[in-house]
Design an enzyme around this catalytic site. Structure first.
Site, PDB file in Angstrom:
ATOM      1  CB  SER A 106      -0.900  -0.164   1.152  1.00 43.70           C
ATOM      2  OG  SER A 106      -1.916   0.792   1.126  1.00 43.70           O
ATOM      3  CG  ASP A 156      -7.543  -2.062  -2.904  1.00 43.12           C
ATOM      4  OD1 ASP A 156      -7.998  -1.294  -2.351  1.00 43.12           O
ATOM      5  OD2 ASP A 156      -6.299  -2.315  -2.660  1.00 43.12           O
ATOM      6  CG  HIS A 187      -5.904  -1.672   0.832  1.00 43.27           C
ATOM      7  ND1 HIS A 187      -5.471  -1.423  -0.270  1.00 43.27           N
ATOM      8  CD2 HIS A 187      -5.307  -1.259   1.790  1.00 43.27           C
ATOM      9  CE1 HIS A 187      -4.306  -0.797  -0.217  1.00 43.27           C
ATOM     10  NE2 HIS A 187      -4.480  -0.515   1.332  1.00 43.27           N
TER      11      HIS A 187
END
Ligand code: MLT
Length: 210
Positions: A106, A156, A187
């Protein structure tokens, strides 16, 4: 820790030449991805810095103005600072930069992408989990010889698939060898992709620099 190692970090010596540079997501820290690093490669050294920017108390690697909207000036400054830290840490811990693999999740994957685009000589390989285009470079760097594995989540909500695909295209246009895969996931990471990331890493012997 010396002054020149200006990021709070965890370092675990390895039994092989390889070092995994673990880059956590928003709200993580230097400890968050150490177990993942161990899962990916039992023998590698692990260098895991903590992002210096705080968002409501949550560490990140650079500031953002809103979700998915980055403070580009801060991104530049933090990317260069992190790259300098990695070079200093390599000297300090006697690590071979040719055997350095970034593993980012991320926000950590996004700063790994930013390092590839701004400091193309630093990383030879990167695993980017839930990554997006960090900024649009004026000109693409030369990333030939760099290998990249990208994993996106089809569901996501934070990182749209099209954005990850644009990043993959950009890196391959720059000459990197890119594999991008999308998983039935949001995610958070899934076990399937971690197994595949490990398989990719096992098969990736980093060649000496040209
Ligand atoms: C970022 O800010 O880097 C991305 O939006 C991912 C995240 O939420 O950290």
């Amino acid at each position: 820790m010396t002054n020149e190692l200006s990021f709070t970090h965890e370092f675990i010596p390895g039994r092989s030449e390889r070092t995994l540079l673990m880059l956590h997501g928003t709200g993580g820290d230097e400890h968050q991805l150490v177990p993942l690093g161990r899962e990916l490669d039992q023998a590698a050294a692990i260098l895991s810095p903590r992002g210096k920017v705080l968002e409501g108390g949550n560490p990140r690697f650079f500031r953002r103005l809103a979700e998915g909207v980055f403070d580009l000036e801060d991104l530049k400054v933090q990317t260069d600072a992190l790259a300098e830290f990695v070079r200093n840490a390599a000297r300090h811990y006697q690590l071979d930069l040719e055997q350095l693999v970034a593993v980012g999740y991320s926000n950590g994957a996004n700063i790994a992408a930013s390092i590839l685009l701004r400091q193309p000589d630093l990383l030879r390989a990167a695993i980017m989990l839930r990554a997006m285009v960090p900024f649009m470079p004026d000109a693409l760097p030369d990333l030939s010889g760099v290998v990249v594995w990208i994993a996106g989540g089809k569901q996501d909500m934070l990182i749209p698939r099209a954005n990850t695909e644009r990043l993959a295209e950009m890196l391959s246009e720059a000459g990197a060898e890119v594999t991008a895969q999308f998983f039935d996931a949001g995610h958070p990471l899934t076990n399937t992709e971690l197994v595949l990331a490990k398989r990719w890493l096992d098969a990736t012997a980093l060649p000496p620099a040209a």
